[in-house]
Each structure stands twice: as C-alpha cells, then as structure tokens.
Design a protein around this motif. Structure first.
Motif, PDB file in Angstrom:
ATOM      1  N   ASP A 132      32.225  44.204  50.728  1.00 48.83           N
ATOM      2  CA  ASP A 132      32.118  42.602  50.346  1.00 48.83           C
ATOM      3  C   ASP A 132      32.725  42.463  49.085  1.00 48.83           C
ATOM      4  O   ASP A 132      33.497  41.412  49.032  1.00 48.83           O
ATOM      5  CB  ASP A 132      30.732  42.327  50.440  1.00 48.83           C
ATOM      6  N   GLN A 133      32.593  43.309  48.043  1.00 47.13           N
ATOM      7  CA  GLN A 133      33.084  43.031  46.652  1.00 47.13           C
ATOM      8  C   GLN A 133      34.672  43.255  46.889  1.00 47.13           C
ATOM      9  O   GLN A 133      35.398  42.276  46.469  1.00 47.13           O
ATOM     10  CB  GLN A 133      32.481  44.006  45.806  1.00 47.13           C
ATOM     11  N   ALA A 134      35.054  44.315  47.484  1.00 48.18           N
ATOM     12  CA  ALA A 134      36.604  44.461  47.883  1.00 48.18           C
ATOM     13  C   ALA A 134      37.325  43.408  48.494  1.00 48.18           C
ATOM     14  O   ALA A 134      38.235  42.597  48.090  1.00 48.18           O
ATOM     15  CB  ALA A 134      36.856  45.622  48.519  1.00 48.18           C
ATOM     16  N   ARG A 135      36.399  42.715  49.586  1.00 48.23           N
ATOM     17  CA  ARG A 135      36.994  41.540  50.424  1.00 48.23           C
ATOM     18  C   ARG A 135      37.109  40.444  49.300  1.00 48.23           C
ATOM     19  O   ARG A 135      38.092  39.465  49.413  1.00 48.23           O
ATOM     20  CB  ARG A 135      36.198  41.297  51.550  1.00 48.23           C
ATOM     21  N   PHE A 136      36.043  40.073  48.649  1.00 50.45           N
ATOM     22  CA  PHE A 136      36.148  38.821  47.746  1.00 50.45           C
ATOM     23  C   PHE A 136      37.120  39.171  46.543  1.00 50.45           C
ATOM     24  O   PHE A 136      38.085  37.938  46.584  1.00 50.45           O
ATOM     25  CB  PHE A 136      34.801  39.122  46.978  1.00 50.45           C
ATOM     26  N   GLU A 137      37.402  40.202  46.144  1.00 48.00           N
ATOM     27  CA  GLU A 137      38.625  40.453  45.238  1.00 48.00           C
ATOM     28  C   GLU A 137      39.900  40.467  46.029  1.00 48.00           C
ATOM     29  O   GLU A 137      40.697  39.587  45.456  1.00 48.00           O
ATOM     30  CB  GLU A 137      38.465  41.689  44.691  1.00 48.00           C
ATOM     31  N   ALA A 138      40.095  40.862  47.165  1.00 45.30           N
ATOM     32  CA  ALA A 138      41.234  40.783  48.061  1.00 45.30           C
ATOM     33  C   ALA A 138      41.597  39.123  48.254  1.00 45.30           C
ATOM     34  O   ALA A 138      42.597  38.511  48.161  1.00 45.30           O
ATOM     35  CB  ALA A 138      41.167  41.080  49.409  1.00 45.30           C
ATOM     36  N   GLU A 139      40.609  38.526  48.626  1.00 41.87           N
ATOM     37  CA  GLU A 139      40.652  36.873  48.736  1.00 41.87           C
ATOM     38  C   GLU A 139      40.792  36.210  47.421  1.00 41.87           C
ATOM     39  O   GLU A 139      42.052  35.351  47.642  1.00 41.87           O
ATOM     40  CB  GLU A 139      39.219  36.244  49.432  1.00 41.87           C
ATOM     41  N   GLN A 140      40.423  36.629  46.532  1.00 43.28           N
ATOM     42  CA  GLN A 140      41.009  35.973  45.152  1.00 43.28           C
ATOM     43  C   GLN A 140      42.270  36.246  44.892  1.00 43.28           C
ATOM     44  O   GLN A 140      43.174  35.465  44.555  1.00 43.28           O
ATOM     45  CB  GLN A 140      39.914  36.589  43.777  1.00 43.28           C
ATOM     46  N   ALA A 141      42.832  37.735  45.169  1.00 44.71           N
ATOM     47  CA  ALA A 141      44.128  37.857  44.997  1.00 44.71           C
ATOM     48  C   ALA A 141      44.987  36.995  45.699  1.00 44.71           C
ATOM     49  O   ALA A 141      45.951  36.538  45.284  1.00 44.71           O
ATOM     50  CB  ALA A 141      44.213  39.391  45.087  1.00 44.71           C
ATOM     51  N   LYS A 142      44.605  36.990  47.041  1.00 46.97           N
ATOM     52  CA  LYS A 142      45.542  36.044  47.920  1.00 46.97           C
ATOM     53  C   LYS A 142      45.457  34.835  47.449  1.00 46.97           C
ATOM     54  O   LYS A 142      46.734  33.924  47.422  1.00 46.97           O
ATOM     55  CB  LYS A 142      44.757  36.420  49.237  1.00 46.97           C
TER      56      LYS A 142
END
Length: 102
Positions: free
Chosen positions: A73-83
C-alpha cells in the motif's frame, strides 16, 4: 460344635482370602486406569502444545502478510505521488514549449 466351628472358621478364612484378592485386583485395575488416564492426559497435553505452536505459526504468517500488504500500500501510494509529480512536470514542460513556440 467344635468341628462346626472349625468349618466355619475355614469358610470365613476363605471368604476373607477371596475378598482380599478382589480388593487387590480392584486396586490394580484402579492403578492401571489412573496410569492410562495420566498417559491420555499427557498425550492430550502434547497434542494441545503442537496445536498451539501451529496456531502461533499461522498467526505469524498472517502478521507477515499484513505487513507485506502495508508495504505494498505504501509503495502504491508513493508510486501514485510520483505519477502525479511526473504528470505535473510534463504539464509544466508542455506549457513552456507552447510559450516557446509562440
């Protein structure tokens, strides 16, 4: 009289012997039953111990999976932020390009 008393005494002695023998057998059976019960109790205790440790293993696996999910979930959140940041940068670059074109 005397002979009858002798027969009666012998009879009582035999009855007493039989009674004692039955008592001994009963005591022996009681001991065996108690030993068997104790062994069954010990076996049940061992089985319960095995089950408890299996439950602990499963609980640990559940905790590991939950931790992995939290990391995902954390990695997904960070990926969304990066996107979002990349999309924003792209928009800014496109705006700069349009400005340069004009």
């Amino acid at each position: 009289g005397e002979a009858a008393r002798g027969v009666e005494a012998r009879h009582l002695a035999e009855v007493e012997a039989v009674r004692r023998e039955h008592q001994d057998k009963a005591a022996q059976v009681e001991k065996e039953v108690a030993a068997a019960a104790k062994e069954q109790g010990a076996a049940a205790e061992r089985a319960a111990g095995v089950l408890r440790s299996k439950i602990k293993e499963v609980e640990k696996k559940v905790a590991d999976v939950e931790e992995a999910l939290a990391r995902a979930d954390q990695a997904r959140f960070e990926a969304e932020q990066a996107k979002k940041e990349v999309t924003q940068s792209k928009a800014e670059l496109e705006t700069q390009c349009q400005t340069a074109d004009e």
